[in-house]
Scaffold this motif. Structure first.
Motif, PDB file in Angstrom:
ATOM      1  N   GLY A 232    -102.973  71.852 -19.195  1.00 34.86           N
ATOM      2  CA  GLY A 232    -103.959  72.325 -18.233  1.00 34.86           C
ATOM      3  C   GLY A 232    -105.380  71.948 -18.604  1.00 34.86           C
ATOM      4  N   SER A 233    -105.626  71.694 -19.903  1.00 32.51           N
ATOM      5  CA  SER A 233    -106.977  71.331 -20.336  1.00 32.51           C
ATOM      6  C   SER A 233    -107.402  69.959 -19.853  1.00 32.51           C
ATOM      7  CB  SER A 233    -107.061  71.388 -21.866  1.00 32.51           C
ATOM      8  OG  SER A 233    -106.940  72.725 -22.323  1.00 32.51           O
ATOM      9  N   ALA A 234    -106.476  69.196 -19.265  1.00 35.57           N
ATOM     10  CA  ALA A 234    -106.853  67.941 -18.610  1.00 35.57           C
ATOM     11  C   ALA A 234    -107.647  68.204 -17.338  1.00 35.57           C
ATOM     12  CB  ALA A 234    -105.605  67.123 -18.286  1.00 35.57           C
ATOM     13  N   LEU A 235    -107.576  69.444 -16.845  1.00 33.85           N
ATOM     14  CA  LEU A 235    -108.280  69.863 -15.617  1.00 33.85           C
ATOM     15  C   LEU A 235    -107.895  69.008 -14.425  1.00 33.85           C
ATOM     16  CD1 LEU A 235    -111.877  70.665 -16.973  1.00 33.85           C
ATOM     17  CD2 LEU A 235    -109.909  72.188 -16.709  1.00 33.85           C
ATOM     18  N   GLY A 236    -106.654  68.532 -14.422  1.00 36.77           N
ATOM     19  CA  GLY A 236    -106.172  67.764 -13.287  1.00 36.77           C
ATOM     20  C   GLY A 236    -104.701  67.451 -13.442  1.00 36.77           C
ATOM     21  N   ALA A 237    -104.035  67.212 -12.328  1.00 39.34           N
ATOM     22  CA  ALA A 237    -102.631  66.810 -12.345  1.00 39.34           C
ATOM     23  C   ALA A 237    -102.590  65.301 -12.484  1.00 39.34           C
ATOM     24  CB  ALA A 237    -101.936  67.276 -11.063  1.00 39.34           C
ATOM     25  N   ASN A 238    -102.672  64.832 -13.728  1.00 34.80           N
ATOM     26  CA  ASN A 238    -102.866  63.408 -13.957  1.00 34.80           C
ATOM     27  C   ASN A 238    -102.142  62.954 -15.222  1.00 34.80           C
ATOM     28  OD1 ASN A 238    -104.555  64.322 -16.106  1.00 34.80           O
ATOM     29  ND2 ASN A 238    -106.287  64.422 -14.683  1.00 34.80           N
ATOM     30  N   ALA A 239    -102.339  61.706 -15.610  1.00 32.86           N
ATOM     31  CA  ALA A 239    -101.655  61.148 -16.767  1.00 32.86           C
ATOM     32  C   ALA A 239    -102.092  61.806 -18.072  1.00 32.86           C
ATOM     33  CB  ALA A 239    -101.901  59.643 -16.832  1.00 32.86           C
ATOM     34  N   VAL A 240    -103.333  62.258 -18.145  1.00 26.25           N
ATOM     35  CA  VAL A 240    -103.801  62.932 -19.351  1.00 26.25           C
ATOM     36  C   VAL A 240    -103.015  64.231 -19.560  1.00 26.25           C
ATOM     37  CG1 VAL A 240    -105.784  63.973 -20.511  1.00 26.25           C
ATOM     38  CG2 VAL A 240    -106.094  61.925 -19.103  1.00 26.25           C
ATOM     39  N   ALA A 241    -102.780  64.948 -18.475  1.00 26.85           N
ATOM     40  CA  ALA A 241    -101.978  66.170 -18.561  1.00 26.85           C
ATOM     41  C   ALA A 241    -100.560  65.845 -19.037  1.00 26.85           C
ATOM     42  CB  ALA A 241    -101.935  66.869 -17.211  1.00 26.85           C
ATOM     43  N   GLY A 242     -99.988  64.754 -18.520  1.00 28.22           N
ATOM     44  CA  GLY A 242     -98.657  64.355 -18.955  1.00 28.22           C
ATOM     45  C   GLY A 242     -98.612  63.979 -20.419  1.00 28.22           C
ATOM     46  N   TYR A 243     -99.649  63.305 -20.890  1.00 30.05           N
ATOM     47  CA  TYR A 243     -99.744  62.916 -22.295  1.00 30.05           C
ATOM     48  C   TYR A 243     -99.772  64.158 -23.178  1.00 30.05           C
ATOM     49  CZ  TYR A 243    -101.265  59.699 -26.043  1.00 30.05           C
ATOM     50  OH  TYR A 243    -101.343  58.934 -27.184  1.00 30.05           O
ATOM     51  N   ALA A 244    -100.621  65.121 -22.808  1.00 33.04           N
ATOM     52  CA  ALA A 244    -100.715  66.361 -23.576  1.00 33.04           C
ATOM     53  C   ALA A 244     -99.414  67.154 -23.502  1.00 33.04           C
ATOM     54  CB  ALA A 244    -101.882  67.203 -23.053  1.00 33.04           C
ATOM     55  N   TRP A 245     -98.767  67.127 -22.360  1.00 33.89           N
ATOM     56  CA  TRP A 245     -97.512  67.877 -22.177  1.00 33.89           C
ATOM     57  C   TRP A 245     -96.434  67.354 -23.133  1.00 33.89           C
ATOM     58  CZ3 TRP A 245     -92.425  68.290 -21.328  1.00 33.89           C
ATOM     59  CH2 TRP A 245     -91.921  69.395 -20.672  1.00 33.89           C
ATOM     60  N   ILE A 246     -96.282  66.047 -23.204  1.00 36.58           N
ATOM     61  CA  ILE A 246     -95.257  65.465 -24.076  1.00 36.58           C
ATOM     62  C   ILE A 246     -95.528  65.805 -25.535  1.00 36.58           C
ATOM     63  CG2 ILE A 246     -94.364  63.279 -24.984  1.00 36.58           C
ATOM     64  CD1 ILE A 246     -93.126  64.111 -22.340  1.00 36.58           C
ATOM     65  N   ASN A 247     -96.778  65.706 -25.954  1.00 42.73           N
ATOM     66  CA  ASN A 247     -97.103  66.043 -27.337  1.00 42.73           C
ATOM     67  C   ASN A 247     -96.900  67.522 -27.625  1.00 42.73           C
ATOM     68  OD1 ASN A 247     -97.721  63.444 -28.159  1.00 42.73           O
ATOM     69  ND2 ASN A 247     -99.894  63.625 -27.685  1.00 42.73           N
ATOM     70  N   THR A 248     -97.089  68.360 -26.606  1.00 44.82           N
ATOM     71  CA  THR A 248     -96.853  69.798 -26.764  1.00 44.82           C
ATOM     72  C   THR A 248     -95.369  70.108 -26.852  1.00 44.82           C
ATOM     73  OG1 THR A 248     -98.890  70.208 -25.517  1.00 44.82           O
ATOM     74  CG2 THR A 248     -97.403  72.065 -25.766  1.00 44.82           C
ATOM     75  N   LEU A 249     -94.531  69.211 -26.388  1.00 45.08           N
ATOM     76  CA  LEU A 249     -93.091  69.329 -26.588  1.00 45.08           C
ATOM     77  C   LEU A 249     -92.692  68.826 -27.975  1.00 45.08           C
ATOM     78  CD1 LEU A 249     -90.153  69.769 -25.505  1.00 45.08           C
ATOM     79  CD2 LEU A 249     -90.253  67.398 -24.713  1.00 45.08           C
ATOM     80  N   ALA A 250     -93.239  67.672 -28.361  1.00 48.15           N
ATOM     81  CA  ALA A 250     -92.775  66.997 -29.575  1.00 48.15           C
ATOM     82  C   ALA A 250     -93.139  67.747 -30.851  1.00 48.15           C
ATOM     83  CB  ALA A 250     -93.346  65.580 -29.620  1.00 48.15           C
ATOM     84  N   ALA A 251     -94.406  68.117 -31.005  1.00 45.98           N
ATOM     85  CA  ALA A 251     -94.876  68.676 -32.273  1.00 45.98           C
ATOM     86  C   ALA A 251     -94.169  69.970 -32.665  1.00 45.98           C
ATOM     87  CB  ALA A 251     -96.388  68.875 -32.228  1.00 45.98           C
ATOM     88  N   PRO A 252     -94.046  70.960 -31.768  1.00 46.45           N
ATOM     89  CA  PRO A 252     -93.358  72.188 -32.183  1.00 46.45           C
ATOM     90  C   PRO A 252     -91.875  71.999 -32.466  1.00 46.45           C
ATOM     91  CG  PRO A 252     -94.005  72.308 -29.878  1.00 46.45           C
ATOM     92  CD  PRO A 252     -94.672  71.114 -30.445  1.00 46.45           C
ATOM     93  N   CYS A 253     -91.228  71.018 -31.807  1.00 43.22           N
ATOM     94  CA  CYS A 253     -89.826  70.736 -32.139  1.00 43.22           C
ATOM     95  C   CYS A 253     -89.715  70.304 -33.596  1.00 43.22           C
ATOM     96  CB  CYS A 253     -89.289  69.637 -31.227  1.00 43.22           C
ATOM     97  SG  CYS A 253     -89.033  70.126 -29.509  1.00 43.22           S
ATOM     98  N   ALA A 254     -90.562  69.360 -33.994  1.00 41.64           N
ATOM     99  CA  ALA A 254     -90.536  68.885 -35.375  1.00 41.64           C
ATOM    100  C   ALA A 254     -90.985  69.969 -36.345  1.00 41.64           C
ATOM    101  CB  ALA A 254     -91.424  67.650 -35.512  1.00 41.64           C
ATOM    102  N   ALA A 255     -91.955  70.785 -35.942  1.00 39.50           N
ATOM    103  CA  ALA A 255     -92.444  71.848 -36.814  1.00 39.50           C
ATOM    104  C   ALA A 255     -91.367  72.893 -37.083  1.00 39.50           C
ATOM    105  CB  ALA A 255     -93.677  72.508 -36.192  1.00 39.50           C
ATOM    106  N   THR A 256     -90.559  73.196 -36.076  1.00 34.89           N
ATOM    107  CA  THR A 256     -89.457  74.128 -36.270  1.00 34.89           C
ATOM    108  C   THR A 256     -88.501  73.612 -37.343  1.00 34.89           C
ATOM    109  OG1 THR A 256     -89.602  74.844 -33.960  1.00 34.89           O
ATOM    110  CG2 THR A 256     -87.554  75.331 -35.131  1.00 34.89           C
TER     111      THR A 256
END
Length: 445
Positions: A232-256
């Motif tokens: 949501g911090s991309a402040l738009g429904a755009n590719a930046v939001a998608g980029y942040a979304w994927i990283n928000t999936l990846a990092a906590p999976c590995a951290a677990t």
């Protein structure tokens, strides 16, 4: 105005607000059964206090016209949100969304930041004292720091007039590694020192989490809401939001996986508490970096953050401070780790377009990240300690030892969370009506 962007940010704001009740479950499950309601009440108290102050002057202090030096916004420019509720023909915008939508999105950031602090003082802090501390801290610490990090305003000529960390220094913090996690973690450490240790800290086995399903439910709600937090911090429904979304999936999976690996090697078993804590640690670490590093580096960051935070939570026993629910080990350490990692792995092809050490950018970005991170940490700790000291001296921050032994829920709120031995949950009556003694049965002659 773009309606798609507006809809996405509105939904993201709702997701971020859900994070605070999720945090209440996460923290509540980690406390003892006789303190779970108080723990959850402190999160809901943060919603009430911060939400009120945000509408009155918090937004204006954070994003109002800079008063000079990138330190703070004018608290009276939008007092009570005046000037932001224009007609549909003249809507003030932030990018492609109405500014009033941006107000709501940033307001729930302020709420969750304050609520995070509560985990350090579980089972022993007065509810009223906490509310007073929260009101003062959010005013003199969070609102200015949000201005430092998140305000990128420009004047009519296009000159930058925003905060000194984000716009002035050029620190990359996409969604709040400094303003949220380092900020809250430093304040949590200060309060843990002010309030002191729980009775039996490090020795009493009853201090273990009382409801692990609550903990895992809370972690799941936090992860769900975190997609609004970061994407949501991309402040738009755009590719930046998608980029942040994927990283928000990846990092906590590995951290677990990283956290569970530490538990398995150190303790001989992986736990549900470790899985939940590892996911949160990964979410914390990726928050500042989700627009600056590639998904592969997100996996690396998450794995390392899970290991580092799992090791860090044990330091409170060696250093002798009682951070009840590991706010320092997860949020302060995880926030610092993620913020500094940007200086190493920032990719020039990412939306943030920064160049870290591994991309040939040298140490410049790492130095900027360190200045921003440690400036927020020191400021938050010092001011939080001062506020906590004054509150403790004037109204007392800690409940009495008798109340702590009896349970903070009954002592402060006259309620219990569970029905033990026939005692009704809900309102607790310390002097129930006496039950008549049974009378001998009469037998006819």
């Amino acid at each position: 105005m773009n309606t798609g962007d507006t809809a996405w940010v509105l939904v993201s704001a709702a997701l971020v607000l859900l994070m605070t009740p999720g945090l209440a479950f996460f923290y509540g499950g980690m406390t003892r059964a006789k303190g779970v309601l108080n723990m959850m009440m402190m999160s809901f108290g943060a919603i009430a206090v911060v939400g009120t102050l945000w509408v009155l002057f918090g937004y204006s202090m954070s994003f109002g016209r800079d008063t000079g030096g990138g330190i703070i916004g004018n608290p009276f420019q939008h007092f009570g949100l005046q000037g932001l509720l224009s007609t549909t023909t003249n809507v003030p915008l932030v990018g492609t969304i109405p500014e009033i939508v941006f107000v709501g999105f940033q307001g729930v950031f302020a709420i969750i930041t304050v609520a995070l602090i509560t985990g350090a003082i579980a089972d022993r802090a007065k509810f009223g004292a906490w509310l007073v501390f929260a009101a003062i801290w959010v005013t003199v610490v969070y609102f200015p720091v949000a201005h430092w990090v998140f305000d990128f305003n420009k004047d009519a000529a296009g000159n930058p007039i925003g905060g000194w960390i984000g716009q002035g220094l050029g620190v990359i913090d996409f969604a709040g590694g400094t303003a949220v996690h380092i900020n809250a973690g430093a304040a949590a450490l200060a309060l843990a020192l002010i309030v002191g240790k729980r009775k039996g800290f490090g020795k009493d086995p009853t201090h273990r989490p009382h409801n692990l399903p609550f903990v895992m439910l809370g972690a799941g709600l936090l992860w769900f809401g975190w997609f609004g937090f970061n994407a949501g911090s991309a402040l738009g429904a755009n590719a930046v939001a998608g980029y942040a979304w994927i990283n928000t999936l990846a990092a906590p999976c590995a951290a677990t996986l990283g956290w569970l690996l530490v538990e398995r090697l150190r303790d001989g078993h992986a736990t549900s508490l470790g899985a939940a804590s590892g996911a949160v640690a990964g979410l914390v670490a990726i928050t500042p970096a989700c627009s600056a590093i590639t998904p592969m580096w997100s996996l690396v960051l998450g794995l390392l953050a899970g290991v580092v935070c799992a090791l860090a939570v044990g330091l409170k026993y060696r250093l002798g401070f009682d951070d009840s629910l590991d706010v320092v080990g997860v949020h302060l350490v995880g926030g610092l780790f993620g913020t500094l990692f940007i200086g190493l792995a920032a990719d020039p092809g990412s939306p943030a377009a920064g160049s870290g050490l591994f991309s040939g950018g040298g140490l410049e970005l790492l130095g900027k990240q360190a200045i921003g991170a440690f400036a927020v940490m020191i400021y938050s700790f010092v001011i939080a300690y001062a506020i906590g000291w004054v509150v403790n001296k004037t109204m007392g921050f800690r409940i009495s030892s008798d109340h702590e032994a009896a349970g903070i829920d009954v002592s402060l709120h006259a309620e219990t969370a569970y029905d033990f031995g026939g005692r009704s949950s809900g309102a607790f009556h310390p002097s129930p009506l006496p039950v008549p003694a049974p009378q001998p049965e009469k037998v006819d002659a």
